[in-house]
Design a protein around this motif. Sequence first.
Motif, short mmCIF file in Angstrom:
data_model
loop_
_atom_site.label_atom_id
_atom_site.label_comp_id
_atom_site.label_asym_id
_atom_site.label_seq_id
_atom_site.Cartn_x
_atom_site.Cartn_y
_atom_site.Cartn_z
N GLU A 1 26.95 10.01 -11.66
CA GLU A 1 26.06 10.57 -12.58
C GLU A 1 26.71 11.87 -13.06
O GLU A 1 26.31 12.24 -14.23
CB GLU A 1 24.91 10.94 -11.89
CG GLU A 1 23.75 9.70 -11.96
CD GLU A 1 22.54 10.20 -11.42
OE1 GLU A 1 21.65 10.58 -12.39
OE2 GLU A 1 22.02 10.34 -10.34
N ILE A 2 27.96 12.44 -12.43
CA ILE A 2 28.33 13.56 -13.02
C ILE A 2 29.37 13.16 -13.93
O ILE A 2 30.65 12.43 -13.40
CB ILE A 2 28.65 14.65 -11.79
CG1 ILE A 2 27.44 14.95 -11.05
CG2 ILE A 2 29.30 15.97 -12.24
CD1 ILE A 2 27.95 15.59 -9.80
N SER A 3 29.79 14.01 -15.04
CA SER A 3 30.59 13.54 -15.95
C SER A 3 32.02 14.41 -15.27
O SER A 3 31.96 15.07 -14.35
CB SER A 3 30.55 14.30 -17.47
OG SER A 3 30.63 15.40 -17.39
N PHE A 37 25.48 24.25 -16.85
CA PHE A 37 25.70 23.15 -16.15
C PHE A 37 24.44 22.50 -15.68
O PHE A 37 24.27 21.18 -15.93
CB PHE A 37 26.44 23.38 -14.91
CG PHE A 37 26.51 22.09 -13.79
CD1 PHE A 37 27.11 20.87 -14.09
CD2 PHE A 37 25.48 22.23 -12.56
CE1 PHE A 37 27.04 19.86 -13.07
CE2 PHE A 37 25.54 21.19 -11.68
CZ PHE A 37 26.07 20.09 -12.00
N VAL A 38 23.38 23.07 -15.30
CA VAL A 38 22.30 22.75 -14.99
C VAL A 38 21.35 22.19 -16.31
O VAL A 38 21.03 21.26 -16.31
CB VAL A 38 21.34 23.85 -14.45
CG1 VAL A 38 19.74 23.43 -14.15
CG2 VAL A 38 21.79 24.09 -12.86
N ASN A 39 21.63 22.85 -17.22
CA ASN A 39 20.81 22.43 -18.62
C ASN A 39 21.39 21.07 -19.09
O ASN A 39 20.79 20.37 -19.65
CB ASN A 39 21.13 23.74 -19.73
CG ASN A 39 20.19 23.58 -20.71
OD1 ASN A 39 19.15 23.00 -20.77
ND2 ASN A 39 20.58 24.11 -21.93
N GLN A 40 22.64 20.98 -18.90
CA GLN A 40 23.48 19.65 -19.35
C GLN A 40 23.14 18.55 -18.63
O GLN A 40 22.85 17.48 -19.20
CB GLN A 40 24.81 20.08 -19.48
CG GLN A 40 25.55 20.73 -20.58
CD GLN A 40 27.01 21.11 -20.18
OE1 GLN A 40 27.68 20.45 -19.58
NE2 GLN A 40 27.51 21.91 -21.04
N THR A 41 22.55 18.65 -17.14
CA THR A 41 22.68 17.78 -16.30
C THR A 41 21.42 17.43 -16.04
O THR A 41 20.86 16.70 -15.26
CB THR A 41 23.52 17.86 -15.01
OG1 THR A 41 23.00 18.94 -14.41
CG2 THR A 41 24.88 17.76 -15.34
N LYS A 42 20.12 18.11 -16.50
CA LYS A 42 18.89 18.17 -16.23
C LYS A 42 18.45 16.58 -16.71
O LYS A 42 18.72 15.96 -17.68
CB LYS A 42 17.94 19.20 -16.78
CG LYS A 42 17.77 18.92 -18.46
CD LYS A 42 17.16 20.15 -18.86
CE LYS A 42 17.29 20.16 -20.51
NZ LYS A 42 16.61 21.25 -20.95
N LYS A 43 17.45 16.01 -16.00
CA LYS A 43 17.01 14.84 -16.11
C LYS A 43 15.49 14.86 -16.26
O LYS A 43 14.83 15.24 -15.39
CB LYS A 43 17.27 13.81 -15.11
CG LYS A 43 16.83 12.49 -15.19
CD LYS A 43 17.36 11.49 -14.17
CE LYS A 43 17.13 10.07 -14.13
NZ LYS A 43 17.50 9.26 -13.16
#
Length: 162
Positions: free
Chosen positions: A106-108, A147-153
């Motif tokens: 899930e992580i780019s 990072f948190v903002n980009q990966t939030k679901k």
Amino acid sequence: KPLEKISVINKKIVIGILFLIVILILIIYLIIKKLKKPEKELLPHEIAFKEFEELKKLKLLTATDLKIFYFHLSEIIRKYLKNRFIISGMEMVTEELKKEITECQEISIDNKTFLNLFLETTDYFKYTDSTSSVDTAKDLFEKAFNFVNQTKKIPESEEKKK
């Protein structure tokens, strides 16, 4: 004056009244519990954003408090990894965590690169006598926030409400 005996009828009345009081208290407790709205469970990114705000309020971005700042920042990201990607970062040493991050689909790749650099940087400043500049710490804070903002679901039900 001699002790007065309580008749059987009086004992039953006293016991009955105590029983009714206990039942009444239980009913009141259940009604209050049912009326009280349950607190909304926060999403992983919401927890992280809240912790970022709390870290800002601690005002640790001073030359003397940067080591503590890096401990807190690292903890926020490790908790986020656990809550968002189910990677138990708080229980792992950095090398184990990096391996888990590498295996997470899930992580780019860019975010994996960032996380590896982030972990190395925070560990370096946490566990050595080296000091960083306040600007370096601010930059790492911003990158962690991004990072948190980009990966939030956000769950679909939440997206539809907006």
